[in-house]
Design a protein around this motif. Structure first.
Motif, PDB file in Angstrom:
ATOM      1  N   PRO A 102     -11.345   5.043  -2.901  1.00 56.61           N
ATOM      2  CA  PRO A 102      -9.958   4.260  -2.780  1.00 56.61           C
ATOM      3  C   PRO A 102     -10.174   2.830  -2.173  1.00 56.61           C
ATOM      4  CG  PRO A 102      -9.155   6.204  -2.706  1.00 56.61           C
ATOM      5  CD  PRO A 102     -10.752   6.140  -2.112  1.00 56.61           C
ATOM      6  N   PHE A 106     -10.399  -1.082  -3.644  1.00 50.84           N
ATOM      7  CA  PHE A 106      -9.419  -2.327  -3.319  1.00 50.84           C
ATOM      8  C   PHE A 106     -10.377  -3.376  -2.717  1.00 50.84           C
ATOM      9  CE2 PHE A 106      -6.180   0.961  -2.771  1.00 50.84           C
ATOM     10  CZ  PHE A 106      -4.933   0.099  -3.264  1.00 50.84           C
ATOM     11  N   ILE A 107     -11.470  -3.324  -2.191  1.00 49.30           N
ATOM     12  CA  ILE A 107     -12.128  -4.224  -1.790  1.00 49.30           C
ATOM     13  C   ILE A 107     -12.646  -4.877  -2.905  1.00 49.30           C
ATOM     14  CG2 ILE A 107     -14.621  -4.933  -0.511  1.00 49.30           C
ATOM     15  CD1 ILE A 107     -13.828  -2.744   1.453  1.00 49.30           C
ATOM     16  N   HIS A 109     -11.538  -5.176  -5.866  1.00 51.05           N
ATOM     17  CA  HIS A 109     -10.501  -5.883  -6.607  1.00 51.05           C
ATOM     18  C   HIS A 109     -10.136  -7.187  -6.059  1.00 51.05           C
ATOM     19  CE1 HIS A 109      -6.172  -6.624  -8.083  1.00 51.05           C
ATOM     20  NE2 HIS A 109      -6.927  -6.710  -9.172  1.00 51.05           N
ATOM     21  N   LEU A 110     -10.202  -7.107  -4.456  1.00 54.24           N
ATOM     22  CA  LEU A 110      -9.837  -8.343  -3.687  1.00 54.24           C
ATOM     23  C   LEU A 110     -10.595  -9.434  -3.948  1.00 54.24           C
ATOM     24  CD1 LEU A 110      -8.261  -6.467  -0.622  1.00 54.24           C
ATOM     25  CD2 LEU A 110      -7.063  -8.387  -1.750  1.00 54.24           C
ATOM     26  N   ARG A 123      -9.408  -1.891  -9.123  1.00 54.02           N
ATOM     27  CA  ARG A 123      -7.922  -1.664  -9.029  1.00 54.02           C
ATOM     28  C   ARG A 123      -7.263  -2.850 -10.072  1.00 54.02           C
ATOM     29  NH1 ARG A 123      -5.526   2.617  -6.113  1.00 54.02           N
ATOM     30  NH2 ARG A 123      -7.662   3.509  -5.687  1.00 54.02           N
ATOM     31  N   SER A 125      -3.655  -4.928 -11.530  1.00 51.96           N
ATOM     32  CA  SER A 125      -3.176  -5.901 -10.853  1.00 51.96           C
ATOM     33  C   SER A 125      -1.862  -5.274 -10.089  1.00 51.96           C
ATOM     34  CB  SER A 125      -2.662  -6.998 -11.971  1.00 51.96           C
ATOM     35  OG  SER A 125      -1.820  -6.290 -13.051  1.00 51.96           O
ATOM     36  N   ASP A 126      -1.435  -4.062 -10.538  1.00 51.91           N
ATOM     37  CA  ASP A 126      -0.433  -3.428  -9.764  1.00 51.91           C
ATOM     38  C   ASP A 126      -1.075  -2.170  -8.812  1.00 51.91           C
ATOM     39  OD1 ASP A 126      -0.959  -1.779 -11.670  1.00 51.91           O
ATOM     40  OD2 ASP A 126       1.171  -1.533 -12.304  1.00 51.91           O
ATOM     41  N   PHE A 127      -2.299  -2.495  -8.634  1.00 46.91           N
ATOM     42  CA  PHE A 127      -3.151  -1.468  -7.452  1.00 46.91           C
ATOM     43  C   PHE A 127      -3.392  -0.112  -7.767  1.00 46.91           C
ATOM     44  CE2 PHE A 127      -0.529  -4.314  -4.242  1.00 46.91           C
ATOM     45  CZ  PHE A 127      -1.296  -5.503  -4.726  1.00 46.91           C
ATOM     46  N   TYR A 128      -3.280   0.129  -9.205  1.00 47.08           N
ATOM     47  CA  TYR A 128      -3.857   1.771  -9.613  1.00 47.08           C
ATOM     48  C   TYR A 128      -5.362   1.407  -9.969  1.00 47.08           C
ATOM     49  CZ  TYR A 128       1.033   3.227  -9.772  1.00 47.08           C
ATOM     50  OH  TYR A 128       2.266   3.579  -9.208  1.00 47.08           O
TER      51      TYR A 128
ATOM     52  N   ARG B  30       5.722  -0.903  -3.036  1.00 42.19           N
ATOM     53  CA  ARG B  30       5.777  -0.570  -4.595  1.00 42.19           C
ATOM     54  C   ARG B  30       6.945  -0.574  -4.836  1.00 42.19           C
ATOM     55  NH1 ARG B  30       1.244   0.267  -7.162  1.00 42.19           N
ATOM     56  NH2 ARG B  30      -0.248   1.640  -6.048  1.00 42.19           N
ATOM     57  N   TYR B  35       3.011  -7.482  -5.707  1.00 40.74           N
ATOM     58  CA  TYR B  35       1.474  -7.386  -5.703  1.00 40.74           C
ATOM     59  C   TYR B  35       0.567  -8.410  -5.262  1.00 40.74           C
ATOM     60  CZ  TYR B  35       3.336  -3.582  -8.627  1.00 40.74           C
ATOM     61  OH  TYR B  35       4.126  -2.578  -9.064  1.00 40.74           O
ATOM     62  N   GLU B  40      -1.799  -6.043  -0.983  1.00 41.50           N
ATOM     63  CA  GLU B  40      -3.283  -5.544  -1.288  1.00 41.50           C
ATOM     64  C   GLU B  40      -3.838  -5.171  -0.130  1.00 41.50           C
ATOM     65  OE1 GLU B  40      -5.462  -6.822  -4.650  1.00 41.50           O
ATOM     66  OE2 GLU B  40      -6.670  -4.789  -4.790  1.00 41.50           O
ATOM     67  N   LEU B  44      -5.127  -1.418   1.341  1.00 40.23           N
ATOM     68  CA  LEU B  44      -6.519  -1.202   1.759  1.00 40.23           C
ATOM     69  C   LEU B  44      -6.633  -0.789   3.335  1.00 40.23           C
ATOM     70  CD1 LEU B  44      -9.651  -1.546   1.689  1.00 40.23           C
ATOM     71  CD2 LEU B  44      -9.462  -3.955   2.291  1.00 40.23           C
ATOM     72  N   GLU B  47      -5.719   2.808   3.206  1.00 42.60           N
ATOM     73  CA  GLU B  47      -6.834   3.780   2.700  1.00 42.60           C
ATOM     74  C   GLU B  47      -7.893   3.766   3.917  1.00 42.60           C
ATOM     75  OE1 GLU B  47      -6.909   5.640   0.223  1.00 42.60           O
ATOM     76  OE2 GLU B  47      -4.981   4.714  -0.835  1.00 42.60           O
TER      77      GLU B  47
END
Lengths: 486, 71
Positions: A102, A106-107, A109-110, A123, A125-128, B30, B35, B40, B44, B47
């Motif tokens: 996970p 995230f990294i 996507h960022l 990820r 845009s809504d972090f899934y 959420r 977003y 984000e 991170l 996690e």
């Protein structure tokens, strides 16, 4: 061109990544290749070949302020934001995430944008979780404990990175200038520990084995990290003979030099075993517990794997016999699984055909589903289940279409959730059918955020896939019930 | 009890506490559908703390197993 490869798991995974770095450097000649690893491992494995720049992920430093005040997020967010901003500034053309975690998603996507070619987990845009390439989807659905995959992670990494490996890519280590003060020709390197206790072979067995090896005229070198110090002391105290204890004294590059001069490496699936691979040293791998040697075993041609679900059951005499086979002191037949170094499977599985474990049965399904292998013949009861799955997917498709027309999605959603529960039950009951269910669920869960119509279209497509596969599979080809080895 | 085990447990407890705060925050984000980039980063961070906690728990488990086997 700038490429970032993210590998923030253990040292063993870093060594499994270096062949991919070599292949990328060849494919994109002149490209600047960056690698991200955890700071604690970067120090241990440096220099990392083919990486023009190494980014060190310092989690301990980032979360330290939070350990002092768990409600003050500011300093940690600040540090982390700075790291992400520095990465983003590089404007990578490709981000290849080989970590499948996970945090790495995230990294990824960022630091990427619409111009970045992303491979591996990222990820939405809504972090899934979002997976764009087929190889990573395969990884999500079929790799890990209890799954049926038999493709080695190095080959899977190459598939994710979309590059072709050559045999020379596997010999990756560039040695440090500082040589260890021993000459280890003909010596046998033993790594007594493993990353987890369940993978570790009992010390009494090790002592017996090492005594026998020494009695046969081979000096033994003990290798490993600081976690293995107690084990090494046990051997030094309890076994007489020519033992050199290097545990806790070598960096990985220094270990690579020691192993490059060793006859053989004996040990569990661990970082040092992958170092042995990186210098072409054959391994006698003690694969204990639920470790999947197909995925993470040794890749040097001529390596052998002894599998034992329970550590105590693997007797020292059996390991010694295999050692003799490998060092050609005796010609009795090997009882292990041999790495023949050929793709797509790195191991010769002929010996395994006699007894079919659930994973063996699942692999035949996986071969058919993803690599164009032969369609597995179903038993009568399996055929009935697959036929029902086909009918079920057909019902869901027709109902979604009906609800689509009426714009009443709530009931369609309920039906999809119920279908998931039924499929989960089927998966737990039958290892042959499990990869089919895993593949379907993974595809369905990977639908990115979009407008309702688009989501419905993609959901329909995933059920269509299930309908097609089960339709092809449930042809009236009955076979006798097969016994499942449990 | 070994000193390393005590330290490991203390750290695991602190990480657990931090994780609870972060989970509360991510749930809030959420719910408000925030977003943004900063949001984000918080996900991170969540996690990363979780990974540290898992690693620490595993280390403690290994230490206690080692103690058992040496007994």
């Amino acid at each position: 061109m700038k490429i970032l490869v993210i590998q923030i798991t253990r040292p063993g995974d870093i060594f499994c990544t270096t062949p991919v770095l070599a292949a990328l450097a060849r494919k994109y000649s002149g490209a600047e290749i960056h690698l991200m690893v955890r700071k604690k491992f970067a120090a241990a494995v440096k220099p990392i070949p083919w990486a023009d720049h190494v980014w060190e992920m310092d989690t301990e430093k980032w979360i330290k302020p939070l350990l002092e005040d768990s409600t003050d997020f500011g300093p940690s967010i600040g540090e982390l934001s700075q790291f992400i901003a520095s990465l983003k500034q590089e404007k990578f053309d490709q981000v290849i995430n080989l970590s499948f975690s996970p945090s790495s998603s995230f990294i990824t996507h960022l630091i990427s944008d619409e111009n970045t070619e992303v491979r591996g987990y990222t990820r939405t845009s809504d972090f899934y979780l979002h997976i764009r390439d087929e190889a990573s989807l395969y990884f999500k659905a079929h790799v890990g404990v209890g799954k049926s995959n038999r493709i080695h992670v190095i080959d899977l990494f190459a598939m994710v990175a979309n590059c072709e490996l050559k045999s020379e890519d596997f010999i990756t280590y560039s040695f440090s200038q500082k040589k260890p003060s021993i000459s280890s020709a003909e010596k046998i390197a033993c790594h007594l520990g493993a990353s987890q206790d369940f993978k570790t072979w009992p010390m009494a067995h090790w002592a017996e084995l090492i005594s026998k090896i020494i009695a046969h005229g081979h000096p033994v070198i003990l290798v490993g990290g600081k976690d293995d110090l107690e084990r090494a002391e046990f051997i030094v105290k309890n076994v007489n003979g020519n033992i050199t204890n290097l545990v806790g004294q070598t960096s990985f590059p220094e270990l690579a030099r020691v192993l490059s001069q060793s006859e053989l490496f004996i040990g569990a699936d661990s970082g040092p075993m992958h170092v042995a691979d990186s210098v072409g040293c054959r391994t006698l791998n003690l694969s204990i517990g639920d470790v999947n040697f197909w995925e993470t075993g040794p890749v040097t041609k001529g390596s052998h794997v002894l599998v034992s679900p329970v550590s105590h059951d693997l007797m020292s005499q059996k390991v010694f016999s295999e050692f003799l086979v490998m060092t050609k002191w005796q010609s009795n037949e090997s009882q292990s699984i041999v790495c023949d170094g050929e793709k797509p499977l790195r191991f010769d599985d002929r010996r395994l055909l006699a007894e079919k474990s659930p994973a063996d049965l699942g692999w035949s399904t996986l071969m058919w589903l993803t690599f164009g292998g032969e369609k597995p013949v179903l038993s009568k009861s399996q055929n009935e289940i697959v036929t029902k799955m086909n009918e079920l997917s057909d019902i869901v498709i027709s109902q979604i279409k009906k609800f689509e027309k009426d714009r009443t999605y709530t009931r369609a959603l309920k039906m999809i959730v119920n279908t998931d529960s039924i499929l989960a039950e089927i998966k737990s009951l039958d290892p042959v059918l499990a990869p089919l269910v895993d593949h379907f669920i993974c595809r369905k869960e990977n639908i990115p955020p979009a407008d309702q119509d688009q989501i419905i279209r993609e959901t329909l497509a995933s059920f269509d896939w299930l309908k097609t596969q089960t339709g092809v599979w449930s042809e009236k080809m009955f076979a006798p019930e097969r016994e499942v080895f449990l | 009890m070994k000193k390393s085990k005590v330290l490991g447990q203390v750290l695991a407890e602190k990480l657990d506490l931090t994780l609870k705060s972060l989970e509360g925050l991510t749930q809030q984000l959420r719910e408000t559908r925030d977003y943004s980039n900063k949001s984000e980063i918080i996900f991170l961070l969540n996690e990363l703390v979780l990974e540290q906690l898992d690693g620490k728990k595993q280390e403690n488990e290994n230490i206690s197993n080692t103690n058992n086997s040496s007994r």
